[in-house]
Motif scaffolding. Sequence first.
Motif, PDB file in Angstrom:
ATOM      1  N   CYS A 158       0.824  -1.215   0.000  1.00  0.00           N
ATOM      2  CA  CYS A 158       0.000   0.000   0.000  1.00  0.00           C
ATOM      3  C   CYS A 158       0.858   1.264   0.000  1.00  0.00           C
ATOM      4  O   CYS A 158       0.458   2.289  -0.565  1.00  0.00           O
ATOM      5  CB  CYS A 158      -0.935   0.004   1.206  1.00  0.00           C
ATOM      6  SG  CYS A 158      -2.193  -1.320   1.121  1.00  0.00           S
ATOM      7  N   ARG A 159       2.037   1.199   0.591  1.00  0.00           N
ATOM      8  CA  ARG A 159       2.910   2.375   0.581  1.00  0.00           C
ATOM      9  C   ARG A 159       3.527   2.602  -0.787  1.00  0.00           C
ATOM     10  O   ARG A 159       3.941   3.705  -1.122  1.00  0.00           O
ATOM     11  CB  ARG A 159       3.978   2.224   1.663  1.00  0.00           C
ATOM     12  CG  ARG A 159       3.394   2.441   3.060  1.00  0.00           C
ATOM     13  CD  ARG A 159       4.253   1.957   4.205  1.00  0.00           C
ATOM     14  NE  ARG A 159       3.474   1.936   5.435  1.00  0.00           N
ATOM     15  CZ  ARG A 159       3.892   1.408   6.577  1.00  0.00           C
ATOM     16  NH1 ARG A 159       5.098   0.846   6.638  1.00  0.00           N
ATOM     17  NH2 ARG A 159       3.118   1.423   7.638  1.00  0.00           N
ATOM     18  N   TYR A 160       3.578   1.542  -1.599  1.00  0.00           N
ATOM     19  CA  TYR A 160       4.004   1.703  -2.984  1.00  0.00           C
ATOM     20  C   TYR A 160       2.841   2.212  -3.842  1.00  0.00           C
ATOM     21  O   TYR A 160       2.980   3.124  -4.643  1.00  0.00           O
ATOM     22  CB  TYR A 160       4.507   0.374  -3.550  1.00  0.00           C
ATOM     23  CG  TYR A 160       5.981   0.127  -3.341  1.00  0.00           C
ATOM     24  CD1 TYR A 160       6.929   0.703  -4.172  1.00  0.00           C
ATOM     25  CD2 TYR A 160       6.417  -0.701  -2.313  1.00  0.00           C
ATOM     26  CE1 TYR A 160       8.278   0.462  -3.979  1.00  0.00           C
ATOM     27  CE2 TYR A 160       7.762  -0.954  -2.121  1.00  0.00           C
ATOM     28  CZ  TYR A 160       8.690  -0.368  -2.949  1.00  0.00           C
ATOM     29  OH  TYR A 160      10.025  -0.607  -2.764  1.00  0.00           O
ATOM     30  N   VAL A 161       1.684   1.598  -3.685  1.00  0.00           N
ATOM     31  CA  VAL A 161       0.527   1.936  -4.510  1.00  0.00           C
ATOM     32  C   VAL A 161       0.016   3.340  -4.207  1.00  0.00           C
ATOM     33  O   VAL A 161      -0.339   4.106  -5.098  1.00  0.00           O
ATOM     34  CB  VAL A 161      -0.600   0.904  -4.299  1.00  0.00           C
ATOM     35  CG1 VAL A 161      -1.858   1.323  -5.039  1.00  0.00           C
ATOM     36  CG2 VAL A 161      -0.156  -0.461  -4.781  1.00  0.00           C
ATOM     37  N   GLN A 162      -0.054   3.674  -2.915  1.00  0.00           N
ATOM     38  CA  GLN A 162      -0.540   4.977  -2.463  1.00  0.00           C
ATOM     39  C   GLN A 162      -1.926   5.291  -3.028  1.00  0.00           C
ATOM     40  O   GLN A 162      -2.200   6.391  -3.508  1.00  0.00           O
ATOM     41  CB  GLN A 162       0.455   6.089  -2.811  1.00  0.00           C
ATOM     42  CG  GLN A 162       1.777   5.951  -2.088  1.00  0.00           C
ATOM     43  CD  GLN A 162       2.712   7.126  -2.274  1.00  0.00           C
ATOM     44  OE1 GLN A 162       2.317   8.174  -2.786  1.00  0.00           O
ATOM     45  NE2 GLN A 162       3.949   6.969  -1.871  1.00  0.00           N
ATOM     46  N   LYS A 163      -2.792   4.303  -2.983  1.00  0.00           N
ATOM     47  CA  LYS A 163      -4.182   4.479  -3.402  1.00  0.00           C
ATOM     48  C   LYS A 163      -5.085   3.726  -2.441  1.00  0.00           C
ATOM     49  O   LYS A 163      -4.767   2.609  -2.032  1.00  0.00           O
ATOM     50  CB  LYS A 163      -4.401   3.947  -4.825  1.00  0.00           C
ATOM     51  CG  LYS A 163      -3.715   4.746  -5.918  1.00  0.00           C
ATOM     52  CD  LYS A 163      -4.009   4.146  -7.280  1.00  0.00           C
ATOM     53  CE  LYS A 163      -3.297   4.915  -8.379  1.00  0.00           C
ATOM     54  NZ  LYS A 163      -3.550   4.306  -9.730  1.00  0.00           N
ATOM     55  N   ALA A 164      -6.196   4.341  -2.089  1.00  0.00           N
ATOM     56  CA  ALA A 164      -7.151   3.678  -1.210  1.00  0.00           C
ATOM     57  C   ALA A 164      -8.001   2.719  -2.028  1.00  0.00           C
ATOM     58  O   ALA A 164      -8.321   2.971  -3.190  1.00  0.00           O
ATOM     59  CB  ALA A 164      -8.032   4.710  -0.520  1.00  0.00           C
TER      60      ALA A 164
END
Length: 233
Positions: A158-164
């Motif tokens: 999630c810290r790579y994607v940075q999308k909810a």
Amino acid sequence: MLQLVLLLLGIGVLGCQADCNVCALPSSVACVSDTQFKFCNNNVLVDPVNSCPSGTYCTGSAAICQEDTSLKACTGCVQCNDQKSFACLGVRTFALCLGTSVPSAITGSCAPNYVCNKDNINICGSASMGSQATCPLVDDELLTTLSPNANVTADVYCRYVQKAGRFPYGMNATTTCRQYIYCFLSNSVWYGALYTCPGSTYFQSSTQLCNTTIPAYCTSTVRSLSLKTLRLF
């Protein structure tokens, strides 16, 4: 006349399509997925991963992100090469095409520090020697290789994607296709959690819901070939 020539050259440069994971001029960026890119320093990709605005795609040209899908730099992944011999499924994984345009269920993996390149007759090439992966780095590192035994946790993902939102976890029809990662932002920090769909249901990325339909990318019958048999060393 000179101004016209310069204008045409400028248009040509803007329209140049870069390769995936390759530092491109004149932008000095490398597209690492359809919609994400990294800046380059001395031809080396530098973190973090940056995202294009919604509705645009990474092209690697002077205007990095554009709406024209034909300019996307990251193409060719999961597509059989011109010889119809194999297709790259991820940065380090591939499938044989057996003379057709559709990848078969016969798959294999590159040796450590090697990447799959559909233009390489040997399938895999040494990354340290400059071989470039055909498939997006971001998609492979955070999706394809993500598994219960991987070092990539839901938080790291999630810290790579940075999308909810909710995202697929894996491709195994009996296990990881039933699971998904939920990403959320809290106090300016991205966190993730792994969830399993109830009963005999599967996660659908298109709807972000669980239902009884098995996603097309899921399989439980994939056969692996020996790396030595395919001469990947």
